[in-house]
Design a protein around this motif. Structure first.
Motif, mmCIF file in Angstrom:
data_model
loop_
_atom_site.group_PDB
_atom_site.id
_atom_site.type_symbol
_atom_site.label_atom_id
_atom_site.label_comp_id
_atom_site.label_asym_id
_atom_site.label_seq_id
_atom_site.Cartn_x
_atom_site.Cartn_y
_atom_site.Cartn_z
ATOM 1 N N ASN A 189 0.794 -3.726 11.069
ATOM 2 C CA ASN A 189 -0.298 -4.683 10.915
ATOM 3 C C ASN A 189 -1.623 -4.064 11.353
ATOM 4 O OD1 ASN A 189 -1.124 -7.714 10.621
ATOM 5 N ND2 ASN A 189 -1.934 -7.098 12.607
ATOM 6 N N ASN A 190 -1.608 -3.396 12.500
ATOM 7 C CA ASN A 190 -2.836 -2.777 13.015
ATOM 8 C C ASN A 190 -3.227 -1.526 12.241
ATOM 9 O OD1 ASN A 190 -3.100 -4.774 14.920
ATOM 10 N ND2 ASN A 190 -2.231 -3.579 16.596
ATOM 11 N N LEU A 191 -2.233 -0.843 11.667
ATOM 12 C CA LEU A 191 -2.527 0.294 10.800
ATOM 13 C C LEU A 191 -3.357 -0.171 9.605
ATOM 14 C CD1 LEU A 191 -2.103 3.218 9.746
ATOM 15 C CD2 LEU A 191 0.059 2.419 8.742
ATOM 16 N N ALA A 206 -3.758 1.495 17.279
ATOM 17 C CA ALA A 206 -3.890 2.176 15.984
ATOM 18 C C ALA A 206 -5.249 2.836 15.841
ATOM 19 C CB ALA A 206 -3.661 1.179 14.846
ATOM 20 N N VAL A 207 -6.298 2.152 16.298
ATOM 21 C CA VAL A 207 -7.641 2.737 16.252
ATOM 22 C C VAL A 207 -7.707 3.964 17.149
ATOM 23 C CG1 VAL A 207 -10.064 2.346 16.824
ATOM 24 C CG2 VAL A 207 -8.768 0.574 15.623
ATOM 25 N N GLY A 213 -1.607 9.398 13.462
ATOM 26 C CA GLY A 213 -0.824 9.123 14.663
ATOM 27 C C GLY A 213 -0.109 7.789 14.592
ATOM 28 N N THR A 214 -0.761 6.779 14.029
ATOM 29 C CA THR A 214 -0.163 5.452 13.928
ATOM 30 C C THR A 214 0.998 5.450 12.947
ATOM 31 O OG1 THR A 214 -2.304 4.441 14.407
ATOM 32 C CG2 THR A 214 -0.622 3.026 13.447
ATOM 33 N N ARG A 215 0.857 6.193 11.867
ATOM 34 C CA ARG A 215 1.950 6.270 10.890
ATOM 35 C C ARG A 215 3.172 6.944 11.504
ATOM 36 N NH1 ARG A 215 -0.182 4.947 5.839
ATOM 37 N NH2 ARG A 215 -2.459 4.849 5.861
ATOM 38 N N ARG A 216 2.955 7.964 12.294
ATOM 39 C CA ARG A 216 4.070 8.624 12.974
ATOM 40 C C ARG A 216 4.699 7.705 14.015
ATOM 41 N NH1 ARG A 216 1.051 14.476 13.935
ATOM 42 N NH2 ARG A 216 1.277 15.251 11.775
ATOM 43 N N LEU A 217 3.863 6.935 14.705
ATOM 44 C CA LEU A 217 4.375 6.004 15.707
ATOM 45 C C LEU A 217 5.251 4.948 15.053
ATOM 46 C CD1 LEU A 217 4.350 4.942 18.639
ATOM 47 C CD2 LEU A 217 2.310 3.603 18.036
ATOM 48 N N TYR A 218 4.848 4.447 13.907
ATOM 49 C CA TYR A 218 5.629 3.445 13.183
ATOM 50 C C TYR A 218 7.001 4.000 12.832
ATOM 51 C CZ TYR A 218 7.170 0.374 9.409
ATOM 52 O OH TYR A 218 7.923 -0.473 8.612
ATOM 53 N N GLN A 260 -0.205 4.918 2.271
ATOM 54 C CA GLN A 260 -0.714 3.719 1.624
ATOM 55 C C GLN A 260 -1.583 2.905 2.585
ATOM 56 O OE1 GLN A 260 2.302 1.441 -0.396
ATOM 57 N NE2 GLN A 260 3.082 3.213 -1.521
ATOM 58 N N VAL A 261 -2.503 2.141 2.021
ATOM 59 C CA VAL A 261 -3.459 1.379 2.823
ATOM 60 C C VAL A 261 -3.603 -0.034 2.257
ATOM 61 C CG1 VAL A 261 -4.767 3.438 3.478
ATOM 62 C CG2 VAL A 261 -5.403 2.177 1.411
ATOM 63 N N GLY A 262 -4.394 -0.859 2.948
ATOM 64 C CA GLY A 262 -4.774 -2.168 2.452
ATOM 65 C C GLY A 262 -3.622 -3.063 2.067
ATOM 66 N N ARG A 263 -3.711 -3.618 0.851
ATOM 67 C CA ARG A 263 -2.716 -4.598 0.417
ATOM 68 C C ARG A 263 -1.327 -3.989 0.253
ATOM 69 N NH1 ARG A 263 -4.850 -9.307 -0.290
ATOM 70 N NH2 ARG A 263 -7.076 -9.552 -0.710
ATOM 71 N N ASP A 264 -1.247 -2.698 0.042
ATOM 72 C CA ASP A 264 0.068 -2.054 -0.009
ATOM 73 C C ASP A 264 0.764 -2.164 1.345
ATOM 74 O OD1 ASP A 264 -0.039 -1.265 -2.678
ATOM 75 O OD2 ASP A 264 -1.153 0.562 -2.192
ATOM 76 N N LEU A 265 -0.011 -2.109 2.422
ATOM 77 C CA LEU A 265 0.568 -2.257 3.755
ATOM 78 C C LEU A 265 0.915 -3.708 4.062
ATOM 79 C CD1 LEU A 265 -1.529 0.257 5.907
ATOM 80 C CD2 LEU A 265 0.792 0.520 5.010
#
Length: 290
Positions: A189-191, A206-207, A213-218, A260-265
């Motif tokens: 969500n924060n990504l 995430a910021v 880094g956030t994608r790896r954390l997920y 992927q970003v935005g609505r894809d997430l």
């Protein structure tokens, strides 16, 4: 005025597995240990659901009045930021949810232990100050820590304690994969919201970590959830059942690691919720049979 459907969307139903899975896992463990009390399990579920709905409305209200939510943000309906509902109405919905959780929680306190009152007060305070108050901890990158504690350890171990009267080590270990999966929901969500959060000064984890880094954390949280669940194999030889949910983990992990970003997430958030429910059901069955 917001419609019923918009209010339901504002509750963010895709996050509700956060409150269902820990109670289910804790209750399954209690059942296997011979201490199942159905009405206490039901009350624990109502408390958990009410707190989740309350924190969602509280976040909607706080982010909306502070201007950190905007109409351009993707994701669930923002009642306050979009003007669909008056801020005081959203605040009332949040406080009403917290009050309901508190009343139900008092029954569990009266039939279990007085110190649960302190735990409940801490849970409500954590829900409010995530984005509320003058110095919300969610704006300092501590949201995932709170989710792991309250939708992992507190929810699972608390569910076990109110029914069993004790908190065996199995409950603490079982809370880890549950807490990690709850964190994964917040992480994705924060990504999704990194661009707008950065612009509005909402410094989430995430910021701080940035997109990579956030994608790896997920991905790490998802993998670690399976690892800790499998670590309970000596307790229940059925623990590998959770691997049946791996096909549901592949699409959101691929989506996140694929950039992927935005609505894809937003789609990835829904997929993560489905994974969380499937994992939770399989994990609960494994604990039940153990």
């Amino acid at each position: 005025m917001a419609t019923v459907g918009e209010w339901v969307s504002g509750m963010r139903p895709r996050t509700l597995p956060n409150s269902v899975v820990p109670v289910a896992a804790g209750t399954a463990l209690v059942f296997s240990l011979g201490g199942f009390v159905w009405w206490k399990a039901l009350l624990a579920l109502l408390v958990s659901l009410s707190l989740q709905v309350g924190v969602n409305f509280a976040n909607d209200y706080s982010d909306g009045v502070k201007g950190t939510d905007t109409e351009e943000r993707t994701g669930p309906t923002r009642l306050t930021a979009t003007g669909l509902a008056r801020p005081n109405h959203v605040l009332a919905a949040a406080l009403g949810s917290f009050a309901f959780a508190g009343v139900i929680g008092l029954v569990l306190v009266a039939t279990s232990s007085w110190w649960l009152l302190l735990l409940g007060a801490a849970a409500i305070a954590a829900a409010w100050y995530y984005t509320g108050g003058n110095s919300p901890y969610g704006y300092r990158g501590l949201g995932e820590v709170s989710v792991f504690v309250f939708f992992g350890a507190v929810a699972v171990v608390g569910t076990v304690f109110v029914q069993l009267g004790s908190a065996p080590w199995q409950a603490w270990v079982a809370s880890v994969p549950v807490g990690l999966l709850s964190c994964s929901v917040l992480i994705i969500n924060n990504l999704r919201d990194i661009p707008t959060d950065r612009e509005t000064g909402k410094i989430t984890l995430a910021v701080r970590l940035g997109g990579t880094g956030t994608r790896r954390l997920y991905a790490g949280a998802i993998v670690a959830s399976y690892a800790f669940a499998l670590a309970l194999t000596p307790v229940s030889w059925w623990a590998p059942l959770v691997l049946l949910s791996v096909p549901l983990a592949v699409p959101p992990v691929r989506r996140v690691l694929g950039g992927q970003v935005g609505r894809d997430l937003v789609l990835g958030l829904g997929e993560t919720g489905k994974l969380q429910m499937a994992f939770g059901v399989l994990f609960s069955v494994a604990l039940l049979l153990g």
